[in-house]
Design a protein around this motif. Sequence first.
Motif, PDB file in Angstrom:
ATOM      1  N   LEU A  59      40.389 -57.090   1.535  1.00 54.70           N
ATOM      2  CA  LEU A  59      39.479 -56.958   1.133  1.00 54.70           C
ATOM      3  C   LEU A  59      39.581 -56.772  -0.513  1.00 54.70           C
ATOM      4  CD1 LEU A  59      37.847 -54.052   3.394  1.00 54.70           C
ATOM      5  CD2 LEU A  59      37.661 -56.202   4.323  1.00 54.70           C
ATOM      6  N   ARG A  60      38.500 -57.538  -1.476  1.00 54.83           N
ATOM      7  CA  ARG A  60      38.002 -57.156  -2.239  1.00 54.83           C
ATOM      8  C   ARG A  60      36.566 -57.156  -2.673  1.00 54.83           C
ATOM      9  NH1 ARG A  60      41.213 -58.858  -6.802  1.00 54.83           N
ATOM     10  NH2 ARG A  60      40.391 -59.870  -8.573  1.00 54.83           N
ATOM     11  N   LEU A  61      36.608 -55.887  -3.398  1.00 55.92           N
ATOM     12  CA  LEU A  61      35.089 -56.299  -4.102  1.00 55.92           C
ATOM     13  C   LEU A  61      34.690 -55.867  -5.385  1.00 55.92           C
ATOM     14  CD1 LEU A  61      35.733 -53.361  -1.354  1.00 55.92           C
ATOM     15  CD2 LEU A  61      33.528 -53.811  -1.902  1.00 55.92           C
ATOM     16  N   ALA A  62      33.660 -56.623  -6.371  1.00 57.19           N
ATOM     17  CA  ALA A  62      33.828 -56.945  -7.831  1.00 57.19           C
ATOM     18  C   ALA A  62      32.196 -56.816  -7.367  1.00 57.19           C
ATOM     19  CB  ALA A  62      34.093 -58.208  -8.206  1.00 57.19           C
ATOM     20  N   GLY A  63      32.117 -55.601  -8.553  1.00 56.42           N
ATOM     21  CA  GLY A  63      30.339 -55.216  -8.819  1.00 56.42           C
ATOM     22  C   GLY A  63      30.162 -54.135 -10.166  1.00 56.42           C
ATOM     23  N   ALA A  64      29.013 -53.687  -9.230  1.00 55.55           N
ATOM     24  CA  ALA A  64      29.016 -52.178  -9.951  1.00 55.55           C
ATOM     25  C   ALA A  64      29.546 -51.189  -8.748  1.00 55.55           C
ATOM     26  CB  ALA A  64      27.885 -52.073 -10.612  1.00 55.55           C
ATOM     27  N   PHE A  65      29.841 -50.407  -9.687  1.00 54.96           N
ATOM     28  CA  PHE A  65      30.270 -48.575  -8.166  1.00 54.96           C
ATOM     29  C   PHE A  65      30.061 -48.007  -9.009  1.00 54.96           C
ATOM     30  CE2 PHE A  65      33.439 -51.801  -7.598  1.00 54.96           C
ATOM     31  CZ  PHE A  65      33.871 -52.039  -6.355  1.00 54.96           C
ATOM     32  N   GLY A  66      29.694 -46.169  -8.135  1.00 54.77           N
ATOM     33  CA  GLY A  66      29.570 -45.415  -8.747  1.00 54.77           C
ATOM     34  C   GLY A  66      30.258 -44.338  -7.907  1.00 54.77           C
ATOM     35  N   VAL A  67      30.874 -43.003  -8.270  1.00 51.44           N
ATOM     36  CA  VAL A  67      31.529 -41.641  -7.520  1.00 51.44           C
ATOM     37  C   VAL A  67      30.765 -40.882  -7.696  1.00 51.44           C
ATOM     38  CG1 VAL A  67      33.721 -41.084  -6.992  1.00 51.44           C
ATOM     39  CG2 VAL A  67      33.643 -43.547  -7.304  1.00 51.44           C
ATOM     40  N   ARG A  68      30.156 -39.901  -6.505  1.00 50.82           N
ATOM     41  CA  ARG A  68      29.654 -38.225  -6.986  1.00 50.82           C
ATOM     42  C   ARG A  68      30.940 -37.237  -6.439  1.00 50.82           C
ATOM     43  NH1 ARG A  68      23.474 -37.147  -6.656  1.00 50.82           N
ATOM     44  NH2 ARG A  68      23.762 -38.589  -8.921  1.00 50.82           N
ATOM     45  N   PRO A  69      31.378 -36.500  -7.181  1.00 46.84           N
ATOM     46  CA  PRO A  69      31.996 -36.149  -6.361  1.00 46.84           C
ATOM     47  C   PRO A  69      31.584 -34.975  -5.672  1.00 46.84           C
ATOM     48  CG  PRO A  69      33.482 -36.350  -8.330  1.00 46.84           C
ATOM     49  CD  PRO A  69      32.237 -37.178  -8.396  1.00 46.84           C
ATOM     50  N   PHE A  70      32.220 -34.765  -3.978  1.00 51.77           N
ATOM     51  CA  PHE A  70      30.877 -33.946  -3.373  1.00 51.77           C
ATOM     52  C   PHE A  70      29.750 -34.348  -3.433  1.00 51.77           C
ATOM     53  CE2 PHE A  70      34.954 -31.704  -5.715  1.00 51.77           C
ATOM     54  CZ  PHE A  70      35.136 -31.860  -4.965  1.00 51.77           C
ATOM     55  N   GLY A  71      29.834 -35.617  -3.798  1.00 54.91           N
ATOM     56  CA  GLY A  71      28.031 -35.849  -2.753  1.00 54.91           C
ATOM     57  C   GLY A  71      27.666 -35.608  -2.046  1.00 54.91           C
ATOM     58  N   GLY A  72      26.734 -36.344  -2.117  1.00 54.43           N
ATOM     59  CA  GLY A  72      26.233 -36.277  -0.097  1.00 54.43           C
ATOM     60  C   GLY A  72      26.017 -35.015   1.184  1.00 54.43           C
ATOM     61  N   SER A  73      25.640 -35.799   2.311  1.00 51.16           N
ATOM     62  CA  SER A  73      25.665 -35.064   3.357  1.00 51.16           C
ATOM     63  C   SER A  73      25.991 -36.078   4.596  1.00 51.16           C
ATOM     64  CB  SER A  73      24.856 -34.226   3.100  1.00 51.16           C
ATOM     65  OG  SER A  73      23.195 -34.949   2.991  1.00 51.16           O
ATOM     66  N   TYR A  74      25.409 -35.158   5.245  1.00 51.39           N
ATOM     67  CA  TYR A  74      25.584 -36.217   7.032  1.00 51.39           C
ATOM     68  C   TYR A  74      25.554 -34.978   7.646  1.00 51.39           C
ATOM     69  CZ  TYR A  74      30.171 -33.916   8.500  1.00 51.39           C
ATOM     70  OH  TYR A  74      31.344 -33.721   8.480  1.00 51.39           O
ATOM     71  N   SER A  75      24.614 -35.569   8.978  1.00 45.14           N
ATOM     72  CA  SER A  75      24.593 -34.448  10.186  1.00 45.14           C
ATOM     73  C   SER A  75      24.211 -35.270  11.201  1.00 45.14           C
ATOM     74  CB  SER A  75      22.876 -34.122   9.985  1.00 45.14           C
ATOM     75  OG  SER A  75      22.096 -35.477   9.684  1.00 45.14           O
ATOM     76  N   LEU A  76      24.844 -35.067  12.749  1.00 46.87           N
ATOM     77  CA  LEU A  76      25.315 -35.871  13.617  1.00 46.87           C
ATOM     78  C   LEU A  76      24.354 -35.485  14.535  1.00 46.87           C
ATOM     79  CD1 LEU A  76      29.347 -35.285  13.847  1.00 46.87           C
ATOM     80  CD2 LEU A  76      28.412 -36.983  12.836  1.00 46.87           C
ATOM     81  N   GLY A  77      23.809 -36.486  15.607  1.00 52.46           N
ATOM     82  CA  GLY A  77      22.982 -36.573  16.837  1.00 52.46           C
ATOM     83  C   GLY A  77      23.675 -35.811  18.073  1.00 52.46           C
ATOM     84  N   ARG A  78      23.088 -36.376  18.905  1.00 51.64           N
ATOM     85  CA  ARG A  78      23.921 -36.350  20.541  1.00 51.64           C
ATOM     86  C   ARG A  78      23.275 -37.827  20.832  1.00 51.64           C
ATOM     87  NH1 ARG A  78      26.014 -31.329  21.273  1.00 51.64           N
ATOM     88  NH2 ARG A  78      24.866 -30.023  19.850  1.00 51.64           N
ATOM     89  N   HIS A  79      24.716 -38.075  20.961  1.00 42.60           N
ATOM     90  CA  HIS A  79      25.186 -39.220  21.132  1.00 42.60           C
ATOM     91  C   HIS A  79      26.169 -39.646  21.563  1.00 42.60           C
ATOM     92  CE1 HIS A  79      26.088 -43.837  20.219  1.00 42.60           C
ATOM     93  NE2 HIS A  79      24.481 -43.903  20.558  1.00 42.60           N
ATOM     94  N   PRO A  80      27.312 -40.407  22.180  1.00 42.38           N
ATOM     95  CA  PRO A  80      29.418 -40.341  22.110  1.00 42.38           C
ATOM     96  C   PRO A  80      29.477 -41.185  21.031  1.00 42.38           C
ATOM     97  CG  PRO A  80      27.583 -41.890  23.929  1.00 42.38           C
ATOM     98  CD  PRO A  80      26.271 -41.564  22.889  1.00 42.38           C
ATOM     99  N   LEU A  81      29.009 -41.391  20.165  1.00 44.48           N
ATOM    100  CA  LEU A  81      30.065 -41.883  19.294  1.00 44.48           C
ATOM    101  C   LEU A  81      29.801 -40.717  18.412  1.00 44.48           C
ATOM    102  CD1 LEU A  81      30.820 -42.849  16.592  1.00 44.48           C
ATOM    103  CD2 LEU A  81      28.268 -44.056  15.781  1.00 44.48           C
ATOM    104  N   ALA A  82      28.412 -39.784  18.094  1.00 46.50           N
ATOM    105  CA  ALA A  82      28.365 -38.467  17.781  1.00 46.50           C
ATOM    106  C   ALA A  82      29.676 -37.302  18.071  1.00 46.50           C
ATOM    107  CB  ALA A  82      27.427 -38.312  17.817  1.00 46.50           C
TER     108      ALA A  82
END
Length: 240
Positions: free
Chosen positions: A186-209
């Motif tokens: 894989l090769r990615l070329a462009g604009a990147f952003g990194v934020r330590p400890f940023g963002g959130s997630y929540s899991l539902g009721r689904h086989p993947l979750a």
Amino acid sequence: MTRPRPETHALSTGHEVAVPLETEAEATALVVTADAERVGERLPDGLSPVRVAPGRAAVTLLSVEYERLGDDAMAPYEEFGVLLAATPASGARVPELGVLGNGLGGYVATLPVTTEPARALGEEIWGYPKRVADVSITDRGGRRRTAVGDERGHALTLDAPCRPRIRWTVATESYTGDGSPERQPLRLAGAFGVRPFGGSYSLGRHPLAERLRDLSLGRVLCALAFDGRFVIGRGRPLSL
């Protein structure tokens, strides 16, 4: 170094694509901790989890919006991925921030997409575990929200900052397969952003979750953002 000559592949949907495949895409991702033993159980022989702390490995929850595929080989689509950070070597511990460079690579555990041609593209050429699902991506106030689900219900929601500003090129790999795993460059070329400890997630009721809960997901190590050119090459056996 010479570039590999493109090979044309005909898909079951009637589309034709050239590999290496060049795309234009926007992506956000959360890199989160997980139980290293349970991650290791999901990996095929030849791969080991990347450890970020004693007993903890890294898992990436990835949201991608493709804007162009090859020479407009097919319509744009959305994608969600669960990538288990892995290395072909014995799984040594790395500093927590050392895993960030591989946040957009790793062993692909699942890859829901929004169209049938997108499923055929990933499954028939690279062996990615794709299935058609609902992946809804919305932007608001410099943040990107991704909701994933299907007829079985809501699987999860990601919320991540989306401010890619630093120009950069990253070369990494994805891995697929069980008995005889392969690696894809894989090769990615462009604009990147990194934020330590940023963002959130929540899991539902689904086989993947439920499968994600079984990994004992923990805190967010960082949020990643990308906007640019993404190229994926032809797969090769892991041993090569």
